[in-house]
Design an enzyme around this catalytic site. Sequence first.
Site, PDB file in Angstrom:
ATOM      1  N   ARG A 119      44.797  27.619  21.122  1.00 47.84           N
ATOM      2  CA  ARG A 119      43.492  27.748  21.995  1.00 47.84           C
ATOM      3  C   ARG A 119      43.873  26.900  23.192  1.00 47.84           C
ATOM      4  NH1 ARG A 119      38.982  25.614  17.416  1.00 47.84           N
ATOM      5  NH2 ARG A 119      39.038  27.323  16.125  1.00 47.84           N
ATOM      6  N   LYS A 141      43.831  32.117  37.773  1.00 44.75           N
ATOM      7  CA  LYS A 141      42.817  33.286  37.539  1.00 44.75           C
ATOM      8  C   LYS A 141      43.982  34.300  36.241  1.00 44.75           C
ATOM      9  CE  LYS A 141      39.769  35.185  40.305  1.00 44.75           C
ATOM     10  NZ  LYS A 141      38.855  36.153  41.393  1.00 44.75           N
ATOM     11  N   GLU A 183      48.808  40.283  51.017  1.00 45.90           N
ATOM     12  CA  GLU A 183      48.136  39.144  51.337  1.00 45.90           C
ATOM     13  C   GLU A 183      48.114  38.299  52.140  1.00 45.90           C
ATOM     14  OE1 GLU A 183      45.976  38.872  48.351  1.00 45.90           O
ATOM     15  OE2 GLU A 183      45.885  40.359  46.520  1.00 45.90           O
ATOM     16  N   LYS A 225      44.542  28.774  49.701  1.00 49.71           N
ATOM     17  CA  LYS A 225      43.286  29.489  48.513  1.00 49.71           C
ATOM     18  C   LYS A 225      43.205  27.650  47.430  1.00 49.71           C
ATOM     19  CE  LYS A 225      44.506  32.537  44.456  1.00 49.71           C
ATOM     20  NZ  LYS A 225      45.356  33.144  43.522  1.00 49.71           N
ATOM     21  N   GLU A 235      34.379  30.325  40.300  1.00 50.86           N
ATOM     22  CA  GLU A 235      33.724  31.319  41.447  1.00 50.86           C
ATOM     23  C   GLU A 235      32.655  31.583  41.014  1.00 50.86           C
ATOM     24  OE1 GLU A 235      35.346  36.111  41.267  1.00 50.86           O
ATOM     25  OE2 GLU A 235      36.796  35.327  42.614  1.00 50.86           O
ATOM     26  N   ARG A 240      34.865  30.782  45.970  1.00 48.52           N
ATOM     27  CA  ARG A 240      35.890  32.195  45.838  1.00 48.52           C
ATOM     28  C   ARG A 240      36.183  33.633  45.994  1.00 48.52           C
ATOM     29  NH1 ARG A 240      40.475  29.893  40.837  1.00 48.52           N
ATOM     30  NH2 ARG A 240      41.598  31.379  40.776  1.00 48.52           N
ATOM     31  N   ASN A 244      38.846  37.776  47.316  1.00 49.33           N
ATOM     32  CA  ASN A 244      39.373  39.040  47.378  1.00 49.33           C
ATOM     33  C   ASN A 244      38.370  40.508  47.980  1.00 49.33           C
ATOM     34  OD1 ASN A 244      39.107  39.105  44.283  1.00 49.33           O
ATOM     35  ND2 ASN A 244      37.005  37.976  44.366  1.00 49.33           N
ATOM     36  N   HIS A 247      39.410  43.530  47.682  1.00 48.41           N
ATOM     37  CA  HIS A 247      39.865  44.101  46.739  1.00 48.41           C
ATOM     38  C   HIS A 247      38.424  44.486  45.731  1.00 48.41           C
ATOM     39  CE1 HIS A 247      43.235  40.528  46.609  1.00 48.41           C
ATOM     40  NE2 HIS A 247      43.557  41.079  46.048  1.00 48.41           N
ATOM     41  N   HIS A 251      40.603  47.598  43.756  1.00 49.15           N
ATOM     42  CA  HIS A 251      41.182  48.072  42.724  1.00 49.15           C
ATOM     43  C   HIS A 251      40.707  49.291  42.059  1.00 49.15           C
ATOM     44  CE1 HIS A 251      40.990  43.198  41.073  1.00 49.15           C
ATOM     45  NE2 HIS A 251      42.103  43.275  41.716  1.00 49.15           N
ATOM     46  N   HIS A 265      49.931  46.914  43.998  1.00 46.09           N
ATOM     47  CA  HIS A 265      49.043  46.458  44.157  1.00 46.09           C
ATOM     48  C   HIS A 265      48.478  45.984  45.492  1.00 46.09           C
ATOM     49  CE1 HIS A 265      45.118  43.282  43.608  1.00 46.09           C
ATOM     50  NE2 HIS A 265      46.378  42.653  44.261  1.00 46.09           N
TER      51      HIS A 265
END
Length: 362
Positions: A119, A141, A183, A225, A235, A240, A244, A247, A251, A265
């Site tokens: 956990r 993330k 990036e 960042k 987000e 935030r 993206n 993206h 993606h 990527h």
Amino acid sequence: MKDVVRVELGARAYDIVIAPGILADAGREIALPKSGRPQLVVTDETVAAAHLEKLASALDRPIDPVIFPAGEATKNWRSLETLVERILAAGVERGDAVIAFGGGVIGDLTGFAAAVARRGCEFVQIPTTLLAQVDSSVGGKTAINAAAGKNLVGAFHQPSRVLVDPELLDTLGPREMRAGYAEVVKYGLLGDADFFAWCEGSGAALLAGDRAAQVHAIAHSCRMKAAIVAEDERETSGRRALLNLGHTFGHAFEAEAGFSDRLLHGEAVAMGMVMAFAFSAARGLCSAEDAARAQAHLAASGLPVSPGGFGFKVDALVHHMQQDKKAAGGTTPFVLARAIGDAYLDKTVALADVAAFLAPRL
């Protein structure tokens, strides 16, 4: 040349330590298990061959390596299960830290496994690619890919520390460096026009191995960042989401390319940013000059800037966009731009308009 960037998250705050050669100090920088058991290190075959022996020497204790194949295809359920079982078998406790030693794939996979094993146990990021050093190792993330799309299964789980050694970039090939550089450029395009201008002037030196340029770009990107993550960790406010930029398009390109080496990527993000600026210009949101400037710099840096020639189908791309993890209320938000350095989240974009925009470009 050393810089420390603090990610301010209250009791979960942590430092990003950026310094050439810091890998050799990993044993002093990381809180190793008090039990004296071997240190669990997650990496891939490429990084293991190039750097694992150096990390083991720096830790000055036995390591328990978990080595995955390199590449995006590793971010799957099977790898997650394998890693969680290894964490449990190794007796990792909540206060112990698993080390993620690799690029974005290893960082995402390790962070997600650490989030769910017992956990939640701690993990340390030692990113080995430019993309991971400026982006994916920071912010918490973590995710794996699913059949429906990229990063659709995951958790927010912050690392306890990030060690960034630009010397590790010396073993990257030019293509991987360029993909990571996309990036870096992203931070200028989304929120810092002066930094984008710096990229135009110094990006070539960075890609050629100039250490001072690398340290500056990594620290500046991480600082931007960190500020955004501290303001909007999960987000929820939309702030935030600006990270993206490119993206949602990117993606979809990656998914259609099969999450393979056919399209890295960062390459997909570069094309996605060009599409986001071109789409913004087509809607009258930003100037054609800014869209052209963004495209020109990414192209000059050796990055792909057009989805044409990949054999993509517009209907398939739109389907992937519908599955985007940011989708809510039946709509897919897009990060668009008013200018270089002025991105914003638009929740009103109709995918039919996106399809009409993309069709002649494929």
